[in-house]
Write a protein that holds these residues in place. Structure first.
Motif, PDB file in Angstrom:
ATOM      1  N   GLN A 220     -14.991   6.500   4.189  1.00  0.00           N
ATOM      2  CA  GLN A 220     -14.728   7.295   3.905  1.00  0.00           C
ATOM      3  C   GLN A 220     -15.716   8.340   5.192  1.00  0.00           C
ATOM      4  O   GLN A 220     -15.201   9.580   5.924  1.00  0.00           O
TER       5      GLN A 220
ATOM      6  N   LYS B 283     -14.078   2.575  10.064  1.00  0.00           N
ATOM      7  CA  LYS B 283     -12.608   1.605   9.353  1.00  0.00           C
ATOM      8  C   LYS B 283     -11.994   0.458   9.331  1.00  0.00           C
ATOM      9  O   LYS B 283     -11.285  -0.412   8.943  1.00  0.00           O
TER      10      LYS B 283
ATOM     11  N   LYS C 110      -2.170  -2.468   4.456  1.00  0.00           N
ATOM     12  CA  LYS C 110      -1.827  -1.973   3.740  1.00  0.00           C
ATOM     13  C   LYS C 110      -2.242  -0.889   1.942  1.00  0.00           C
ATOM     14  O   LYS C 110      -2.055   0.061   2.564  1.00  0.00           O
TER      15      LYS C 110
ATOM     16  N   SER D 261      -5.532   0.762   2.744  1.00  0.00           N
ATOM     17  CA  SER D 261      -5.723   1.659   3.859  1.00  0.00           C
ATOM     18  C   SER D 261      -5.478   2.816   2.310  1.00  0.00           C
ATOM     19  O   SER D 261      -5.317   4.204   2.108  1.00  0.00           O
ATOM     20  N   SER D 262      -4.489   2.191   1.799  1.00  0.00           N
ATOM     21  CA  SER D 262      -3.636   3.572   0.574  1.00  0.00           C
ATOM     22  C   SER D 262      -4.532   3.719  -0.324  1.00  0.00           C
ATOM     23  O   SER D 262      -5.150   5.176  -0.735  1.00  0.00           O
TER      24      SER D 262
ATOM     25  N   LEU E 241      -8.037   3.606  -0.228  1.00  0.00           N
ATOM     26  CA  LEU E 241      -9.218   3.962   0.501  1.00  0.00           C
ATOM     27  C   LEU E 241      -8.929   6.199   0.886  1.00  0.00           C
ATOM     28  O   LEU E 241      -9.689   6.276   1.235  1.00  0.00           O
ATOM     29  N   SER E 242      -7.972   6.001   0.897  1.00  0.00           N
ATOM     30  CA  SER E 242      -7.547   7.165   1.272  1.00  0.00           C
ATOM     31  C   SER E 242      -7.985   8.491   0.543  1.00  0.00           C
ATOM     32  O   SER E 242      -9.166   8.077  -0.677  1.00  0.00           O
ATOM     33  N   ALA E 243      -8.917   9.567   1.318  1.00  0.00           N
ATOM     34  CA  ALA E 243      -9.762  10.058   0.549  1.00  0.00           C
ATOM     35  C   ALA E 243      -8.591  10.969  -0.855  1.00  0.00           C
ATOM     36  O   ALA E 243      -9.229  11.458  -1.567  1.00  0.00           O
ATOM     37  N   ASP E 244      -7.611  11.190  -1.516  1.00  0.00           N
ATOM     38  CA  ASP E 244      -6.686  11.166  -2.787  1.00  0.00           C
ATOM     39  C   ASP E 244      -7.400  10.389  -3.607  1.00  0.00           C
ATOM     40  O   ASP E 244      -7.146  10.131  -4.560  1.00  0.00           O
ATOM     41  N   CYS E 245      -7.614   8.809  -3.094  1.00  0.00           N
ATOM     42  CA  CYS E 245      -8.137   7.638  -3.716  1.00  0.00           C
ATOM     43  C   CYS E 245     -10.130   7.850  -4.176  1.00  0.00           C
ATOM     44  O   CYS E 245      -9.981   7.159  -4.773  1.00  0.00           O
TER      45      CYS E 245
END
Length: 154
Positions: free
Chosen positions: A106, A110, A135, A138-139, A141-145
């Motif tokens: 975060q 990366k 994939k 990445s999804s 660890l995105s800010a939404d999760c």
């Protein structure tokens, strides 16, 4: 009819590397072009992963196994795990187990993605498809999760 850019690394790195490491000559090899081609074809088809392919080549060379890559993989019970729904629980548990790595990701590191993919590959004994893992991580660890503190919300 195989792509030389896929064949050459297997000859120069894997095959010659094995020979060098074991003080063998090229003439000592019993692996046929057909067998090496079967490894490359299985990788291209996605039926084996690179760690599996390396182990298959090792078996072909060390025990003079005359079988093709798919026959060896089948006998060992190896199959590629590439389904999102199969890998997602593992990915979530690894993220929960490593909140400090989540925070590093975060904060812009990366390269941590490679850490998570590596941990998942280790957990699946090399059977997971790395591209699918990348994939999924990445999804996830995105800010939404991830909550505001960098801890996973999964």
């Amino acid at each position: 009819n195989r792509n030389p850019s896929k064949v050459i690394p297997w000859i120069t790195s894997e095959l010659f590397g094995y020979l060098s490491f074991n003080n063998l000559k090229f003439s000592d090899l019993t692996v046929t072009a057909h067998q090496l081609g079967s490894i490359i074809d299985a990788l291209d088809a996605g039926t084996i992963t690179t760690p599996m392919a390396k182990e298959i080549l090792r078996q072909m060379v060390t025990v003079n196994d005359p079988r093709t890559a798919n026959k060896i993989a089948e006998e060992k019970g190896w199959s590629v795990i590439a389904r999102d729904d199969t890998l997602m629980p593992l990915c979530r548990s690894l993220i929960k187990a490593h909140p400090e790595e989540v925070q590093k990701f975060q904060h812009g590191n990366k390269r941590v993605l490679g850490f998570f993919v590596g941990q998942a590959m280790k957990a699946t004994k090399g059977q997971a498809k790395p591209q699918t893992l990348s994939k999924l991580f990445s999804s996830l660890l995105s800010a939404d999760c991830v909550d505001g503190t960098g801890s996973p919300r999964i």
